[in-house]
Design a protein around this motif. Structure first.
Motif, PDB file in Angstrom:
ATOM      1  N   ARG A 194       0.836  -1.191   0.000  1.00  0.00           N
ATOM      2  CA  ARG A 194       0.000   0.000   0.000  1.00  0.00           C
ATOM      3  C   ARG A 194       0.879   1.252   0.000  1.00  0.00           C
ATOM      4  N   VAL A 195       0.319   2.329  -0.524  1.00  0.00           N
ATOM      5  CA  VAL A 195       1.148   3.518  -0.738  1.00  0.00           C
ATOM      6  C   VAL A 195       1.822   3.997   0.536  1.00  0.00           C
ATOM      7  N   GLN A 196       1.117   3.963   1.649  1.00  0.00           N
ATOM      8  CA  GLN A 196       1.712   4.463   2.888  1.00  0.00           C
ATOM      9  C   GLN A 196       2.841   3.558   3.375  1.00  0.00           C
ATOM     10  N   GLU A 197       2.713   2.236   3.121  1.00  0.00           N
ATOM     11  CA  GLU A 197       3.773   1.305   3.507  1.00  0.00           C
ATOM     12  C   GLU A 197       5.027   1.530   2.671  1.00  0.00           C
ATOM     13  N   VAL A 198       4.831   1.699   1.366  1.00  0.00           N
ATOM     14  CA  VAL A 198       5.973   1.935   0.479  1.00  0.00           C
ATOM     15  C   VAL A 198       6.630   3.276   0.801  1.00  0.00           C
ATOM     16  N   ALA A 199       5.818   4.284   1.055  1.00  0.00           N
ATOM     17  CA  ALA A 199       6.378   5.598   1.404  1.00  0.00           C
ATOM     18  C   ALA A 199       7.251   5.509   2.642  1.00  0.00           C
ATOM     19  N   ARG A 238      -2.991   9.403   6.378  1.00  0.00           N
ATOM     20  CA  ARG A 238      -2.950  10.445   7.400  1.00  0.00           C
ATOM     21  C   ARG A 238      -2.251   9.961   8.666  1.00  0.00           C
ATOM     22  N   ALA A 239      -2.577   8.745   9.091  1.00  0.00           N
ATOM     23  CA  ALA A 239      -1.965   8.211  10.305  1.00  0.00           C
ATOM     24  C   ALA A 239      -0.459   8.015  10.122  1.00  0.00           C
ATOM     25  N   THR A 240      -0.072   7.503   8.950  1.00  0.00           N
ATOM     26  CA  THR A 240       1.346   7.282   8.666  1.00  0.00           C
ATOM     27  C   THR A 240       2.109   8.595   8.645  1.00  0.00           C
ATOM     28  N   LEU A 241       1.538   9.618   8.018  1.00  0.00           N
ATOM     29  CA  LEU A 241       2.196  10.915   7.953  1.00  0.00           C
ATOM     30  C   LEU A 241       2.290  11.556   9.336  1.00  0.00           C
ATOM     31  N   ALA A 242       1.248  11.390  10.155  1.00  0.00           N
ATOM     32  CA  ALA A 242       1.288  11.944  11.510  1.00  0.00           C
ATOM     33  C   ALA A 242       2.403  11.302  12.323  1.00  0.00           C
ATOM     34  N   GLU A 243       2.549   9.980  12.188  1.00  0.00           N
ATOM     35  CA  GLU A 243       3.615   9.276  12.898  1.00  0.00           C
ATOM     36  C   GLU A 243       4.990   9.751  12.446  1.00  0.00           C
ATOM     37  N   ALA A 244       5.082  10.132  11.154  1.00  0.00           N
ATOM     38  CA  ALA A 244       6.378  10.577  10.615  1.00  0.00           C
ATOM     39  C   ALA A 244       6.676  12.031  10.934  1.00  0.00           C
ATOM     40  N   GLY A 245       5.690  12.743  11.463  1.00  0.00           N
ATOM     41  CA  GLY A 245       5.936  14.121  11.846  1.00  0.00           C
ATOM     42  C   GLY A 245       5.345  15.178  10.946  1.00  0.00           C
ATOM     43  N   VAL A 246       4.505  14.774   9.972  1.00  0.00           N
ATOM     44  CA  VAL A 246       3.833  15.769   9.138  1.00  0.00           C
ATOM     45  C   VAL A 246       2.638  16.316   9.908  1.00  0.00           C
ATOM     46  N   PRO A 247       2.593  17.612  10.170  1.00  0.00           N
ATOM     47  CA  PRO A 247       1.462  18.173  10.917  1.00  0.00           C
ATOM     48  C   PRO A 247       0.146  17.913  10.183  1.00  0.00           C
TER      49      PRO A 247
END
Length: 235
Positions: free
Chosen positions: A185-190, A218-227
């Motif tokens: 899935r896109v978030q996993e690959v990212a 959204r959850a993946t980006l939040a974990e990575a630090g994207v506001p």
């Protein structure tokens, strides 16, 4: 309060299959409608004998009023549009509506684009916008997911996007076809690719796809630090 959406005839300029399931249709909007196309990510409503439905515009605003759609077969209105969309035919279309993507927030930042399925349509519009203003943004990475490798749209354009400075990462999630690259899935690959080298805390993201995919991204980006305020949908 119910607001009646006006329709006007728009000429079909071109139509072709991008994949077995996705039909690309180009329309020439009359000037009265075209002036409402203000930013990538807006949508139009098409009217057919079988009903009405919304479709995201797959192109950035253009001075000549031409717009692109990506129609996914399988729905009553979509199938009627596909059947009627021969060059020279007229389709009933609304003015472009919706807030679209706040692409002005990409200026000076790394940009992360996420698309799944027919959600590539409004993200393609963002890609066109960013390519035309490439010097205004930093890294641009597109993570685009489909179930199978044969289902990716706009394949003929991907090399041009790469040459213009947009990294394209294709992410098939199915396991029943041969695919030489990454899967998932896109978030996993990212996450696996460390978001293409972008600094998440300084990035802006534009996302389009089914609700579950959007929530996971959204959850993946939040974990990575994207506001959360820098993760944008087009509606």
């Amino acid at each position: 309060m119910h607001v009646e959406i006006p329709f006007a005839p728009a000429a079909v300029v071109a139509a072709h299959d991008e994949t077995a399931a996705l039909r690309a249709v180009s329309l020439q909007l009359p000037p009265a409608l075209a002036r409402s196309h203000e930013r990538p990510g807006q949508v139009v409503k098409l009217r057919a004998p079988s009903g009405e439905s919304y479709f995201a515009l797959a192109s950035a605003p253009r001075a000549d009023g031409r717009v692109d759609l990506l129609v996914k077969r399988g729905g009553r209105v979509a199938d009627a549009v596909v059947a009627a969309a021969a060059p020279g035919a007229l389709l009933d279309v609304s003015p472009p509506i919706g807030k679209g993507f706040p692409v002005e927030e990409a200026r000076g930042r790394d940009v992360l684009l996420f698309a799944a399925g027919s959600g590539i349509a409004p993200i393609r519009a963002v890609v066109q916008h960013l390519v035309s203003r490439r010097a205004e943004v930093r890294r641009v990475t597109l993570f685009y997911g489909q179930r199978h490798g044969s289902e990716f749209a706009y394949v003929r354009e991907h090399l041009d996007w790469e040459r213009a400075g947009v990294r394209v990462v294709l992410c098939p999630s199915g396991e029943d076809d041969a695919w030489p690259g990454l899967r998932g899935r896109v978030q996993e690959v990212a996450r696996t690719l460390a978001f293409g080298g972008s600094a998440p805390g300084e990035s802006v993201a534009f996302v389009s796809g089914m609700t579950s995919m959007v929530d996971d991204v959204r959850a993946t980006l939040a974990e990575a630090g994207v506001p959360p305020g820098r993760v944008h949908l087009n509606f």
